[in-house]
Enzyme design. Sequence first.
Site, PDB file in Angstrom:
ATOM      1  N   ASN A  12     -40.070 -79.317  59.916  1.00  0.00           N
ATOM      2  CA  ASN A  12     -39.902 -80.588  59.220  1.00  0.00           C
ATOM      3  C   ASN A  12     -39.705 -81.687  60.267  1.00  0.00           C
ATOM      4  O   ASN A  12     -39.621 -81.417  61.472  1.00  0.00           O
ATOM      5  CB  ASN A  12     -38.754 -80.531  58.204  1.00  0.00           C
ATOM      6  CG  ASN A  12     -37.407 -80.212  58.830  1.00  0.00           C
ATOM      7  OD1 ASN A  12     -37.095 -80.649  59.947  1.00  0.00           O
ATOM      8  ND2 ASN A  12     -36.592 -79.438  58.140  1.00  0.00           N
ATOM      9  N   ASP A  26     -39.738 -73.404  51.926  1.00  0.00           N
ATOM     10  CA  ASP A  26     -40.088 -72.004  51.641  1.00  0.00           C
ATOM     11  C   ASP A  26     -41.344 -71.930  50.783  1.00  0.00           C
ATOM     12  O   ASP A  26     -42.222 -71.091  51.010  1.00  0.00           O
ATOM     13  CB  ASP A  26     -38.939 -71.302  50.894  1.00  0.00           C
ATOM     14  CG  ASP A  26     -37.646 -71.287  51.684  1.00  0.00           C
ATOM     15  OD1 ASP A  26     -37.711 -71.286  52.922  1.00  0.00           O
ATOM     16  OD2 ASP A  26     -36.571 -71.276  51.054  1.00  0.00           O
TER      17      ASP A  26
END
Length: 325
Positions: free
Chosen positions: A210, A279
């Site tokens: 990220n 995820d």
Amino acid sequence: MLNKNLVNLLQKNKKNIAKCKIICIGDIILDCYVIGKVERMSPEAPIPILIKENQYNQIGGAGNVVRNISKIGAQTTFIHLSGLDSSSILIKKLLLKEKNIKSIGIKVPNFKTPLKTRFVTKNNHLLRIDDEDINFKLASKYRKLIVKKIENEIKKNDLIVLSDYNKGLLDSLLIKKIIRMSVKYNKMIIADPKKIDLSVYANIGMLTPNQKELSDAAKKAFLNEKDLILFGKKIIKKYKINNLLVTRSEKGMLLINYNSVKKFKTDAKKVIDVTGAGDTVIATLALMLTLKLTVEESIKISNYAAAKVIEKNGTRSISYLDLIK
């Protein structure tokens, strides 16, 4: 929503999804949710009083990656650590209820499954309590056992996913060994990284950090879009990473590789809870690439999948029907 071409691709591949075999190696976490309502403040301190109405447990961490893969309909092998504690025992029971998951829990006596307890009212998180052994280190004898297990299972699977939550399983030595195995057996490997030193992931097929994780790797408090791209290009060239997919929450995703940079806007209509969105991205991405969809097609579908889960509260998984609706 997904465009018609991508929906058609998913429909054409429905039978092929069930044939896909993906191995996920990563840190298991037990997610506990305490749900209630707040009607007044405590007279003892300036804090809200939560009246408990419900409580439930879910498989979190790398377990959520595995659940996403299996819910869409593919077969997955899950290699993780397991201990003698109550959270490990509960995780084992929860995994037994899941379909399409072959769970291989490596017993390590001094390991304790991390427990994250979230206190929630309506769509607001009041508090999270983490119960884990932050000093846990994987002993070399267990690493050797894990390497043997992984090598045996890699041969049977189409693609490898590394889901690193920095909870003790995927140390630098093990990651490097797994990448070497992926080269040896010609298996694509995707990793969701937590290590600041990205040299650990050299020669990997795809890395999905990220924005904060990539900023940390650059040793910067924040990287704007231009700096993200410059640093991403540098990492790709230096460590021979084929694709770098940067997830940016409400800003969508950024794909950086040798040839180009491409932006993907988020499909989310509203953001309720981003827990587990990463995820869902790596799980959907892994499955689409296993189906031999292009990188861009795979990212578009993964982006849509992530948008669907962040519109709901709690750790969520996506299903095949959710994707084609």
